[in-house]
Design a protein around this motif. Structure first.
Motif, PDB file in Angstrom:
ATOM      1  N   GLY A  82      18.961  24.280  -9.261  1.00 13.88           N
ATOM      2  CA  GLY A  82      19.724  24.918 -10.329  1.00 13.88           C
ATOM      3  C   GLY A  82      20.967  24.172 -10.749  1.00 13.88           C
ATOM      4  N   ASN A  83      21.154  22.945 -10.272  1.00 19.21           N
ATOM      5  CA  ASN A  83      22.346  22.168 -10.605  1.00 19.21           C
ATOM      6  C   ASN A  83      22.063  21.332 -11.856  1.00 19.21           C
ATOM      7  OD1 ASN A  83      24.769  20.818 -10.598  1.00 19.21           O
ATOM      8  ND2 ASN A  83      24.688  20.286  -8.411  1.00 19.21           N
ATOM      9  N   ASN A  84      21.971  22.007 -12.991  1.00 23.15           N
ATOM     10  CA  ASN A  84      21.579  21.338 -14.234  1.00 23.15           C
ATOM     11  C   ASN A  84      22.618  20.347 -14.732  1.00 23.15           C
ATOM     12  OD1 ASN A  84      19.167  22.734 -14.285  1.00 23.15           O
ATOM     13  ND2 ASN A  84      19.925  24.348 -15.633  1.00 23.15           N
ATOM     14  N   SER A  85      23.866  20.586 -14.434  1.00 26.55           N
ATOM     15  CA  SER A  85      24.917  19.680 -14.913  1.00 26.55           C
ATOM     16  C   SER A  85      24.810  18.306 -14.268  1.00 26.55           C
ATOM     17  CB  SER A  85      26.302  20.275 -14.631  1.00 26.55           C
ATOM     18  OG  SER A  85      26.488  20.462 -13.228  1.00 26.55           O
ATOM     19  N   VAL A  86      24.271  18.227 -13.072  1.00 27.56           N
ATOM     20  CA  VAL A  86      24.041  16.942 -12.402  1.00 27.56           C
ATOM     21  C   VAL A  86      22.671  16.393 -12.767  1.00 27.56           C
ATOM     22  CG1 VAL A  86      23.801  15.782 -10.168  1.00 27.56           C
ATOM     23  CG2 VAL A  86      25.546  17.553 -10.473  1.00 27.56           C
ATOM     24  N   ALA A  87      21.679  17.275 -12.872  1.00 30.11           N
ATOM     25  CA  ALA A  87      20.311  16.832 -13.167  1.00 30.11           C
ATOM     26  C   ALA A  87      20.194  16.237 -14.563  1.00 30.11           C
ATOM     27  CB  ALA A  87      19.344  18.000 -13.012  1.00 30.11           C
ATOM     28  N   LEU A  88      20.957  16.765 -15.529  1.00 33.72           N
ATOM     29  CA  LEU A  88      20.814  16.331 -16.917  1.00 33.72           C
ATOM     30  C   LEU A  88      21.111  14.831 -17.107  1.00 33.72           C
ATOM     31  CD1 LEU A  88      20.141  17.070 -19.789  1.00 33.72           C
ATOM     32  CD2 LEU A  88      22.510  17.798 -20.118  1.00 33.72           C
ATOM     33  N   PRO A  89      22.248  14.317 -16.637  1.00 32.68           N
ATOM     34  CA  PRO A  89      22.467  12.871 -16.800  1.00 32.68           C
ATOM     35  C   PRO A  89      21.460  12.023 -16.032  1.00 32.68           C
ATOM     36  CG  PRO A  89      24.217  13.860 -15.460  1.00 32.68           C
ATOM     37  CD  PRO A  89      23.432  14.973 -16.057  1.00 32.68           C
ATOM     38  N   LEU A  90      20.990  12.515 -14.872  1.00 33.18           N
ATOM     39  CA  LEU A  90      19.970  11.779 -14.124  1.00 33.18           C
ATOM     40  C   LEU A  90      18.681  11.681 -14.932  1.00 33.18           C
ATOM     41  CD1 LEU A  90      20.408  13.291 -10.532  1.00 33.18           C
ATOM     42  CD2 LEU A  90      21.157  11.044 -11.331  1.00 33.18           C
ATOM     43  N   LEU A  91      18.320  12.783 -15.582  1.00 33.87           N
ATOM     44  CA  LEU A  91      17.118  12.773 -16.408  1.00 33.87           C
ATOM     45  C   LEU A  91      17.308  11.909 -17.654  1.00 33.87           C
ATOM     46  CD1 LEU A  91      16.057  16.525 -16.119  1.00 33.87           C
ATOM     47  CD2 LEU A  91      14.915  14.537 -15.125  1.00 33.87           C
TER      48      LEU A  91
END
Length: 242
Positions: A82-91
């Motif tokens: 659920g940590n979308n703020s970190v996952a988004l730049p990785l994606l």
């Protein structure tokens, strides 16, 4: 092909379940679109490297593939928590790298007589048309049809991955796939990922909650990237590899 394990896991979770995220696809679509734009940017950059510094493209391609695989699993794990703020730049970085690794195939398409830039555009357009059709079909599948199609496509993609890995291994030893077999493999790939695009609209709302939009976006992104790859491979195989 990174979505094979995702696909099987999603199928197991979706069996006999009602909708858990009715709005997850709508929430995911902007991120799918953004990922595809970044992929196009990465492809453009890769084409620039091929044309200006061809001697460094292959080593950089290997590094990009390794980093792409690592980022896929890291971003997926982060998004699952659920940590979308970190996952988004990785994606985002993953999408750029995915585009870079596609640039070799796109360059080959541009150099193939009868394919060229119009063939690349046709492959992209075909993905868009598939999306429109898949949304209507997949959203209206019954539970029985949805599970049957999901299982069939999942098994087919596993077989396709095995065939592509065999192709890669043979190519390392200088044994290349005959054109007729390449046409067959590519045609099956197009068929399976067109089916996977339908399955996405059935399975994702039954697997992911509305706030799991990044994981849903990743699944859809992988489906359309693989569909694009196999359409392009099919066009190249039909028109020859001169």
């Amino acid at each position: 092909m990174s979505n094979t394990s995702n696909f099987r896991q999603a199928f197991q979770q979706a069996r006999n379940q009602s909708l858990v995220g009715p709005n997850v696809i709508a929430n995911a679509l902007p991120y799918v679109g953004g990922g595809l734009v970044l992929t196009a940017v990465g492809t453009y950059g890769g084409l620039g490297v091929i044309r200006s510094h061809p001697q460094i493209f292959f080593p950089s391609l290997i590094g990009a593939i390794v980093l792409e695989l690592v980022l896929f699993f890291v971003a997926q794990n982060v998004a699952s928590k659920g940590n979308n703020s970190v996952a988004l730049p990785l994606l985002g970085v993953y999408s750029l790298l995915s585009g870079y690794t596609l640039s070799g195939l796109v360059f080959l398409a541009l150099q193939t007589k009868g394919v060229g830039i119009q063939g690349v555009g046709m492959a992209a357009l075909a993905c868009g048309i598939t999306f429109i059709a898949a949304r209507k079909i997949g959203s209206n599948l019954s539970e029985t049809d949805g599970i049957a199609l999901t299982k069939t496509v999942s098994l087919g993609i596993i077989g396709l991955v095995v065939a592509c890995l065999a192709q890669f291994v043979f190519a390392l030893f200088g044994v290349y796939t005959p054109s007729w077999l390449e046409i067959g493999i590519s045609g099956v790939g197009v068929f399976l990922f067109a089916g996977a695009s339908i399955v996405d609209f059935y399975i994702l709302p039954r697997t992911y909650r509305d706030d799991d939009y990044l994981r849903a976006a990743l699944s859809m992104y992988l489906t359309y990237i693989n569909l694009f790859v196999f359409i392009l491979r099919l066009l190249i195989a039909i028109n020859g590899r001169d």
